[in-house]
Design a protein around this motif. Structure first.
Motif, PDB file in Angstrom:
ATOM      1  N   CYS A 143      39.691  19.455 -72.572  1.00  0.00           N
ATOM      2  CA  CYS A 143      40.854  18.573 -72.418  1.00  0.00           C
ATOM      3  C   CYS A 143      40.615  17.656 -71.226  1.00  0.00           C
ATOM      4  O   CYS A 143      40.134  18.110 -70.184  1.00  0.00           O
ATOM      5  CB  CYS A 143      42.130  19.384 -72.153  1.00  0.00           C
TER       6      CYS A 143
ATOM      7  N   ILE B 260      47.532  20.507 -66.367  1.00  0.00           N
ATOM      8  CA  ILE B 260      47.079  21.876 -66.584  1.00  0.00           C
ATOM      9  C   ILE B 260      47.946  22.847 -65.783  1.00  0.00           C
ATOM     10  O   ILE B 260      48.375  23.888 -66.290  1.00  0.00           O
ATOM     11  CB  ILE B 260      45.576  22.029 -66.239  1.00  0.00           C
TER      12      ILE B 260
ATOM     13  N   SER C 239      41.713  13.456 -69.314  1.00  0.00           N
ATOM     14  CA  SER C 239      42.617  12.314 -69.169  1.00  0.00           C
ATOM     15  C   SER C 239      41.844  11.159 -68.550  1.00  0.00           C
ATOM     16  O   SER C 239      40.700  11.327 -68.111  1.00  0.00           O
ATOM     17  CB  SER C 239      43.785  12.679 -68.230  1.00  0.00           C
TER      18      SER C 239
ATOM     19  N   ARG D 155      45.154  14.992 -65.181  1.00  0.00           N
ATOM     20  CA  ARG D 155      44.574  16.130 -65.904  1.00  0.00           C
ATOM     21  C   ARG D 155      44.901  17.446 -65.202  1.00  0.00           C
ATOM     22  O   ARG D 155      45.389  18.384 -65.829  1.00  0.00           O
ATOM     23  CB  ARG D 155      43.060  15.951 -65.992  1.00  0.00           C
TER      24      ARG D 155
ATOM     25  N   ILE E  77      48.521  16.436 -75.096  1.00  0.00           N
ATOM     26  CA  ILE E  77      48.259  17.871 -74.935  1.00  0.00           C
ATOM     27  C   ILE E  77      49.497  18.553 -74.359  1.00  0.00           C
ATOM     28  O   ILE E  77      49.960  19.584 -74.868  1.00  0.00           O
ATOM     29  CB  ILE E  77      47.025  18.107 -74.042  1.00  0.00           C
ATOM     30  N   GLN E  78      50.046  17.964 -73.300  1.00  0.00           N
ATOM     31  CA  GLN E  78      51.222  18.574 -72.666  1.00  0.00           C
ATOM     32  C   GLN E  78      52.415  18.628 -73.617  1.00  0.00           C
ATOM     33  O   GLN E  78      53.069  19.665 -73.756  1.00  0.00           O
ATOM     34  CB  GLN E  78      51.585  17.791 -71.400  1.00  0.00           C
TER      35      GLN E  78
ATOM     36  N   THR F 160      45.531  14.980 -71.421  1.00  0.00           N
ATOM     37  CA  THR F 160      46.146  16.242 -71.007  1.00  0.00           C
ATOM     38  C   THR F 160      47.606  16.079 -70.632  1.00  0.00           C
ATOM     39  O   THR F 160      48.448  16.900 -70.999  1.00  0.00           O
ATOM     40  CB  THR F 160      45.362  16.856 -69.829  1.00  0.00           C
TER      41      THR F 160
ATOM     42  N   ILE G  70      45.181  26.611 -73.762  1.00  0.00           N
ATOM     43  CA  ILE G  70      44.588  25.321 -73.419  1.00  0.00           C
ATOM     44  C   ILE G  70      43.127  25.546 -73.059  1.00  0.00           C
ATOM     45  O   ILE G  70      42.814  26.311 -72.138  1.00  0.00           O
ATOM     46  CB  ILE G  70      45.317  24.674 -72.210  1.00  0.00           C
TER      47      ILE G  70
END
Length: 197
Positions: free
Chosen positions: A136, A148, A138, A144, A115-116, A111, A131
């Motif tokens: 998702c 988010i 980590s 994580r 993802i970020q 994440t 998202i």
């Protein structure tokens, strides 16, 4: 313009991104089996609704392929190798333009890393980013949860797999409703989100 602020999603202009859900991450990522189960639901639903799906693998030579539980079809799916922390590779950008994508639904790991970075790159390009929090994770729950929160502050929409699938369908009369409903009849597995709120 309102859809940009509200985060409305539509099958016709959405794409699903599955980020780096690979074998070598299995022992280290928090709630890995649960995240994979939810990502598999999203993948299967995308197939049913004919939503384009893009899958990346971070340095697959060292980290292995996407885990089999997702169910990717290697012969037909778009699966790209990468070493950078974004999924916004040139081939991906071309594909998004070609299919007229306005919203990206993002699942995967980690994440705070890929993802970020992917979400921020997509937001910078003017796309809506959704998202899927229960898909998702980590290695660290702290990373994580703060990732988010950072993504929420940056303009990404944070939601759950079931919430997203029902938004996409929009109506119990949708021709794919019964097929997708089967995927969500059992609630998504707990992945530790509530314990950190």
């Amino acid at each position: 313009m309102a859809s940009k602020k509200l985060g409305q999603v539509f099958i016709r202009n959405s794409a699903l991104f599955l980020c780096d859900m690979q074998e070598k991450f299995r022992p280290t990522i928090q709630y890995f089996p649960q995240i994979v189960e939810v990502a598999s639901r999203m993948y299967r639903a995308a197939k049913i609704m004919e939503i384009p799906t893009i899958i990346t693998e971070q340095y697959p030579k060292g980290l292995g392929p996407t885990v089999p539980e997702i169910g990717v079809e290697r012969e037909t799916d778009t699966i790209l190798s990468k070493t950078c922390f974004t999924m916004c590779l040139p081939q991906v950008e071309e594909k998004l333009k070609e299919i007229g994508t306005e919203s990206v639904i993002l699942c995967g790991i980690e994440t705070q890393a890929c993802i970020q970075k992917t979400a921020l790159d997509l937001l910078e390009r003017g796309l809506d980013v959704h998202i899927i929090a229960d898909a998702c994770s980590s290695r660290s729950m702290v990373d994580r949860m703060y990732a988010i929160e950072r993504l929420r502050q940056s303009g990404a929409f944070i939601t759950t797999s079931e919430g997203m699938l029902l938004q996409l369908l929009g109506d119990a009369k949708h021709p794919h409703f019964k097929e997708v409903q089967k995927l969500i009849q059992t609630s998504a597995p707990d992945s530790g989100l509530l314990s950190k709120m």
